[in-house]
Design a protein around this motif. Structure first.
Motif, short mmCIF file in Angstrom:
data_model
loop_
_atom_site.label_atom_id
_atom_site.label_comp_id
_atom_site.label_asym_id
_atom_site.label_seq_id
_atom_site.Cartn_x
_atom_site.Cartn_y
_atom_site.Cartn_z
N THR A 83 7.23 8.23 -7.01
CA THR A 83 8.34 7.59 -7.69
C THR A 83 8.10 6.09 -7.78
OG1 THR A 83 9.95 9.27 -7.00
CG2 THR A 83 10.82 7.10 -7.56
N VAL A 84 8.29 5.54 -8.97
CA VAL A 84 8.03 4.12 -9.21
C VAL A 84 9.31 3.31 -9.05
CG1 VAL A 84 7.28 2.41 -10.92
CG2 VAL A 84 6.08 4.61 -10.73
N MET A 85 9.22 2.22 -8.30
CA MET A 85 10.35 1.32 -8.10
C MET A 85 10.00 -0.05 -8.67
SD MET A 85 11.25 2.35 -4.14
CE MET A 85 9.60 1.86 -3.60
N THR A 86 11.04 -0.82 -9.03
CA THR A 86 10.84 -2.13 -9.66
C THR A 86 11.38 -3.24 -8.76
OG1 THR A 86 11.03 -1.13 -11.86
CG2 THR A 86 11.31 -3.52 -11.71
N VAL A 87 10.59 -4.28 -8.59
CA VAL A 87 10.99 -5.45 -7.79
C VAL A 87 12.03 -6.24 -8.57
CG1 VAL A 87 10.24 -7.59 -6.70
CG2 VAL A 87 8.75 -5.57 -6.63
N THR A 105 7.62 -6.34 -11.09
CA THR A 105 6.47 -5.61 -10.59
C THR A 105 6.90 -4.21 -10.17
OG1 THR A 105 5.44 -7.64 -9.78
CG2 THR A 105 4.64 -5.58 -8.84
N GLN A 106 6.08 -3.22 -10.49
CA GLN A 106 6.37 -1.84 -10.11
C GLN A 106 5.49 -1.42 -8.94
OE1 GLN A 106 5.90 0.33 -13.87
NE2 GLN A 106 8.13 0.40 -14.04
N VAL A 107 6.06 -0.61 -8.07
CA VAL A 107 5.32 -0.12 -6.90
C VAL A 107 5.80 1.28 -6.57
CG1 VAL A 107 6.97 -1.18 -5.29
CG2 VAL A 107 4.64 -0.64 -4.50
N THR A 108 4.88 2.16 -6.21
CA THR A 108 5.26 3.52 -5.85
C THR A 108 5.86 3.56 -4.45
OG1 THR A 108 3.10 4.05 -4.89
CG2 THR A 108 3.40 4.50 -7.25
N VAL A 109 6.59 4.61 -4.16
CA VAL A 109 7.17 4.78 -2.83
C VAL A 109 6.07 4.81 -1.77
CG1 VAL A 109 8.42 6.41 -1.34
CG2 VAL A 109 9.27 5.91 -3.65
N ASP A 110 4.98 5.50 -2.06
CA ASP A 110 3.87 5.59 -1.11
C ASP A 110 3.33 4.21 -0.75
OD1 ASP A 110 1.45 6.88 0.21
OD2 ASP A 110 0.47 5.82 -1.43
N ASN A 111 3.03 3.39 -1.75
CA ASN A 111 2.51 2.05 -1.48
C ASN A 111 3.55 1.17 -0.81
OD1 ASN A 111 -0.33 1.73 -2.56
ND2 ASN A 111 0.65 2.66 -4.33
N ALA A 112 4.80 1.33 -1.21
CA ALA A 112 5.88 0.53 -0.61
C ALA A 112 6.00 0.82 0.88
CB ALA A 112 7.20 0.81 -1.32
N VAL A 359 -6.30 0.33 4.58
CA VAL A 359 -5.87 1.26 3.54
C VAL A 359 -5.55 0.44 2.28
CG1 VAL A 359 -4.10 2.92 2.86
CG2 VAL A 359 -4.97 2.91 5.21
N THR A 360 -6.11 0.83 1.17
CA THR A 360 -5.88 0.10 -0.08
C THR A 360 -4.50 0.40 -0.63
OG1 THR A 360 -8.23 0.11 -0.65
CG2 THR A 360 -6.68 -0.23 -2.46
N VAL A 361 -3.78 -0.65 -1.01
CA VAL A 361 -2.48 -0.51 -1.66
C VAL A 361 -2.56 -1.21 -3.02
CG1 VAL A 361 -1.17 -0.34 0.49
CG2 VAL A 361 -1.56 -2.59 -0.53
N PHE A 362 -1.66 -0.83 -3.91
CA PHE A 362 -1.69 -1.40 -5.25
C PHE A 362 -0.31 -1.33 -5.86
CE2 PHE A 362 -2.90 3.05 -5.30
CZ PHE A 362 -2.07 3.61 -6.26
N THR A 363 -0.11 -2.05 -6.94
CA THR A 363 1.13 -1.98 -7.70
C THR A 363 0.89 -1.12 -8.94
OG1 THR A 363 0.57 -4.03 -8.88
CG2 THR A 363 1.91 -4.23 -6.89
N GLY A 364 2.00 -0.75 -9.58
CA GLY A 364 1.91 0.11 -10.75
C GLY A 364 2.02 1.58 -10.39
N PRO A 365 2.09 2.46 -11.39
CA PRO A 365 2.19 3.90 -11.14
C PRO A 365 0.95 4.43 -10.45
CG PRO A 365 2.77 3.34 -13.42
CD PRO A 365 2.15 2.13 -12.83
N ALA A 366 1.07 5.57 -9.79
CA ALA A 366 -0.04 6.15 -9.06
C ALA A 366 -1.20 6.53 -9.98
CB ALA A 366 0.42 7.38 -8.28
#
Length: 420
Positions: A83-87, A105-112, A359-366
């Motif tokens: 799920t994508v969330m927006t800052v 900026t968008q970030v997935t729940v996993d990365n968040a 562990v690599t993290v990133f923004t945007g959809p998975a």
């Protein structure tokens, strides 16, 4: 023949010790303003408890409930790890510990979750709250509903990050109940509790929980600090299939809280200090809460006497050494519900050992991560500042992480079993 007045004298003495300890938490002496708790994760059995049911400001340990609430939403199939969330503007304005992402900026729940648990990012905590709960207040209501369901009778959450708020409180008892729930209800997501470090572009952020790299078997969970609370930690470790949870609230620095948590864990694993004269303390949920305001340690933690500015990563050691048990006013021992003594002064933390890659993290959809743009080599020659544009919050990586397209693949961060 025993003297008839001895039982009464003993009872009065115990009452005096109990009262002295409670007074000690609000006295000027810093040695009394600390709470400790050690439990068995599987059974909830209390192995050691000191001021464990005294209300406390949880600081960023709050994020354990933010994580729990998020995992419950996933379990109930209301969201997924993708799920994508927006800052939002409000999230981006959070201080002081943050990822620093721009509004939108968008970030997935996993990365968040990874950013939340490792960087303790306050902007990410608010991003989670506003996107999943509709607002900070709406998400706090969800947090409190979960707390009530778990039996956390001393907790009230006002925000998702633990920043100072008068009515934002918990206790060592309640935090232990929450820690057990995370372990027992979400075993498939346990790796989120012990990510050693994350990488965003060229920027590597290490977990504030230094036990992960310094204590054998450490596998969680979260640290926290605000001036009013002191240095807090909920730590877990596993040896020979047995997992323990140690909680220390109100320590003098990050180094001190880690050392005390390690001492508690070590005592639990090797059974040192077991005292057959001390009655069983039962399970953590049976500890009786104390109705009192939480101690405010602002002057002690953030006064001018500090050699280093207080912050989450302050590793300053205490100037004065303390005994394993504190003393009540008048020189008597402070009240300590304890069947297990922490190793008095025993240093059980080893040197930092980097055993697991970040562990690599990133923004945007998975399935379509945002590119992290690197400055071209020739640009550095033409203009040195081009390598780091003004306002850039994260240095660039040469490559983007490999996209992940399914929620199933996102259920756990890539963490080696070496952390167990």
């Amino acid at each position: 023949m025993p003297h008839p007045s001895r039982p009464r004298r003993l009872s009065l003495a115990l009452l005096g010790i109990f009262a002295g300890a409670l007074l000690g938490l609000t006295s000027a002496g810093r040695a009394h303003a600390e709470a400790q708790l050690l439990i068995d994760a599987a059974t909830g059995k209390v192995l050691h408890a000191e001021n464990a049911t005294y209300p406390w400001y949880p600081a960023s340990v709050t994020k354990l409930m933010t994580l729990y609430t998020t995992l419950r939403l996933i379990q109930d199939k209301k969201i997924t790890f993708d799920t994508v969330m927006t800052v939002t503007k409000n999230a981006a304005a959070q201080q002081p510990t943050k990822m620093g992402f721009k509004v939108g900026t968008q970030v997935t729940v996993d990365n968040a979750i990874k950013m939340l648990m490792v960087k303790s990012a306050n902007d990410i905590a608010v991003t989670i709250a506003e996107n999943l709960g509709g607002s900070i207040e709406g998400f706090a209501d969800m947090m409190n509903a979960n707390a009530r369901r778990l039996g956390m009778t001393q907790s009230n959450f006002v925000n998702p990050n633990g920043l100072p708020a008068e009515n934002h409180v918990s206790s060592a008892r309640d935090l232990a109940i929450l820690a057990r729930a995370l372990i027992n209800e979400f075993p498939q997501d346990d790796a989120y509790l012990h990510v050693h470090a994350i990488r965003y572009g060229n920027r590597i952020m290490r977990n504030y929980n230094s036990l992960l790299d310094r204590y054998p078997g450490a596998d969680g969970m979260k640290t926290g600090f605000i001036c009013a609370s002191g240095y807090n930690v909920v730590a877990s470790a596993t040896r020979n299939g047995r997992r323990l949870i140690a909680i220390v609230l109100g320590s003098y620095s990050g180094a001190t809280r880690a050392q005390k948590a390690a001492q508690l864990l070590e005592s639990g694993f090797d059974n040192s200090g077991l005292n057959w004269l001390t009655p069983s303390l039962g399970t953590v949920d049976k500890l009786a809460p104390i109705d009192a305001p939480p101690p405010n340690l602002r002057d002690e933690m953030c006064g001018g006497h500090r050699r280093k500015p207080p912050s989450e990563d302050n590793q300053e050691e205490e100037v004065t050494s303390e005994a394993a048990t504190s003393t009540a006013p008048g020189g008597g021992p402070a009240f300590m519900l304890s069947s297990l003594k922490p190793g008095a002064g025993k240093f059980v933390l080893g040197p930092p050992v980097e055993t697991v890659p970040p562990v690599t993290v990133f923004t945007g959809p998975a399935n379509h991560p945002d590119p992290v743009v690197a400055a071209a080599p020739h640009a550095k020659k033409k203009k040195k500042v081009a390598a780091k544009p003004a306002g850039e919050t994260a240095p660039a990586a040469a490559t983007s992480p490999k996209p992940k397209t399914t929620a199933k693949k996102q259920t756990k961060p890539k963490v080696s079993s070496a952390t167990q």
